[in-house]
Design a protein around this motif. Structure first.
Motif, PDB file in Angstrom:
ATOM      1  N   ALA A 206       0.828  -1.203   0.000  1.00  6.18           N
ATOM      2  CA  ALA A 206       0.000   0.000   0.000  1.00  6.18           C
ATOM      3  C   ALA A 206       0.861   1.252   0.000  1.00  6.18           C
ATOM      4  O   ALA A 206       0.546   2.244  -0.676  1.00  6.18           O
ATOM      5  N   ARG A 207       1.959   1.227   0.738  1.00  3.55           N
ATOM      6  CA  ARG A 207       2.832   2.402   0.806  1.00  3.55           C
ATOM      7  C   ARG A 207       3.574   2.627  -0.505  1.00  3.55           C
ATOM      8  O   ARG A 207       3.818   3.769  -0.896  1.00  3.55           O
TER       9      ARG A 207
ATOM     10  N   ASP B 206       8.253   5.106  10.187  1.00  2.00           N
ATOM     11  CA  ASP B 206       6.858   5.529  10.085  1.00  2.00           C
ATOM     12  C   ASP B 206       6.370   5.459   8.647  1.00  2.00           C
ATOM     13  O   ASP B 206       5.197   5.181   8.393  1.00  2.00           O
ATOM     14  N   ARG B 207       7.270   5.710   7.703  1.00  2.00           N
ATOM     15  CA  ARG B 207       6.885   5.723   6.294  1.00  2.00           C
ATOM     16  C   ARG B 207       6.930   4.343   5.654  1.00  2.00           C
ATOM     17  O   ARG B 207       6.076   4.004   4.834  1.00  2.00           O
ATOM     18  N   TRP B 208       7.921   3.506   6.030  1.00  2.00           N
ATOM     19  CA  TRP B 208       8.144   2.260   5.301  1.00  2.00           C
ATOM     20  C   TRP B 208       8.133   1.015   6.169  1.00  2.00           C
ATOM     21  O   TRP B 208       8.221  -0.103   5.643  1.00  2.00           O
TER      22      TRP B 208
ATOM     23  N   LEU C 232      11.915   1.958  -5.083  1.00  2.00           N
ATOM     24  CA  LEU C 232      10.490   1.819  -4.821  1.00  2.00           C
ATOM     25  C   LEU C 232       9.943   0.571  -5.506  1.00  2.00           C
ATOM     26  O   LEU C 232       9.131  -0.162  -4.927  1.00  2.00           O
ATOM     27  N   GLN C 233      10.381   0.321  -6.727  1.00  2.00           N
ATOM     28  CA  GLN C 233       9.934  -0.877  -7.442  1.00  2.00           C
ATOM     29  C   GLN C 233      10.400  -2.141  -6.748  1.00  2.00           C
ATOM     30  O   GLN C 233       9.670  -3.135  -6.676  1.00  2.00           O
ATOM     31  N   ILE C 234      11.612  -2.122  -6.220  1.00  4.46           N
ATOM     32  CA  ILE C 234      12.117  -3.276  -5.475  1.00  4.46           C
ATOM     33  C   ILE C 234      11.252  -3.524  -4.235  1.00  4.46           C
ATOM     34  O   ILE C 234      10.890  -4.671  -3.929  1.00  4.46           O
ATOM     35  N   LEU C 235      10.906  -2.467  -3.526  1.00 10.47           N
ATOM     36  CA  LEU C 235      10.052  -2.620  -2.338  1.00 10.47           C
ATOM     37  C   LEU C 235       8.683  -3.145  -2.726  1.00 10.47           C
ATOM     38  O   LEU C 235       8.092  -3.974  -2.012  1.00 10.47           O
ATOM     39  N   HIS C 236       8.155  -2.654  -3.839  1.00 10.51           N
ATOM     40  CA  HIS C 236       6.852  -3.143  -4.296  1.00 10.51           C
ATOM     41  C   HIS C 236       6.917  -4.643  -4.589  1.00 10.51           C
ATOM     42  O   HIS C 236       6.041  -5.403  -4.163  1.00 10.51           O
TER      43      HIS C 236
END
Length: 224
Positions: free
Chosen positions: A117-118, A167-169, A193-197
């Protein structure tokens, strides 16, 4: 399903399983989120949608198993949410998902819905990247074992920045980001960001939902 009606999707499961977060992670804002199946004094919600997403908060208890036994496998997907809290590595969550698939007979997907979601709604900021890089090369393994260890005041002079990053991730996202940057310090915000997704596990679930939704909405004509 009546002709001309879009398939209905219900998201269900126990209280605090992460149903709302999963809906946002999948952008299923028109899906129906049921009341918790374990809400005291209330009957189990009617689960009659064309596609059911049953969210488990890490494992299936006896009540989950009893209820799942009443649901049609061809219309039900099990989501093993909070997969980052299962074991010590992603393979532990994948193994549990496969065991649940074998035991319950439902396609089961490990995900970390809060991270997914983040990644859909947020971006890694320059401040995020600077904080990650400051701690990228720390050799102490316990760094991302808990929130308290990562934000300890004696670790470095930036506890507020580390707390803001959590808090963000959240801890799993931070851990994945640090691992990625250790392998390739040149990663930019978009690639990270793509890696985290991808690390959230949401894409496999999203593809399966799309496949089933399409099959329900546009069923193949019967063979003559």
């Amino acid at each position: 399903m009546p002709v001309g009606r879009s398939p209905r999707i219900q998201v269900t499961g126990r209280a605090r399983a992460g149903k709302t977060t999963l809906r946002h992670a999948l952008s299923l804002l028109t899906a129906e989120e049921t009341r918790p199946v374990d809400q005291r004094g209330q009957p189990c919600p009617v689960l009659d949608a064309d596609l059911l997403l049953y969210v488990l908060p890490g494992t299936a208890d006896r009540a989950d198993r009893r209820l799942l036994a009443t649901l049609p496998p061809n219309r039900t997907l099990v989501v093993l949410n909070k997969a980052d809290a299962i074991g010590t590595r992603w393979s532990d969550a994948a193994t549990m998902a496969e065991n649940l698939r074998s035991d319950l007979g439902f396609a089961t997907f490990p995900v970390v819905a809060v991270l997914a979601a983040r990644t859909r709604s947020g971006l890694l900021t320059d401040t995020d990247l600077h904080t990650l890089h400051r701690h990228r090369d720390r050799a102490d393994p316990p760094l991302t074992l808990s929130h308290d260890l990562f934000t300890a005041s004696n670790l470095a002079s930036d506890p507020e920045a580390r707390q803001a990053l959590l808090d963000r991730w959240d801890l799993y996202g931070v851990s994945c980001a640090l691992t990625a940057l250790r392998h390739d310090p040149a990663l930019g915000a978009r690639a990270l960001l793509q890696i985290l997704h991808c690390a959230s596990g949401i894409d496999r679930l999203h593809h399966e939902i799309h496949r089933r939704y399409t099959a329900i909405a546009d069923p193949a004509p019967p063979k003559s």
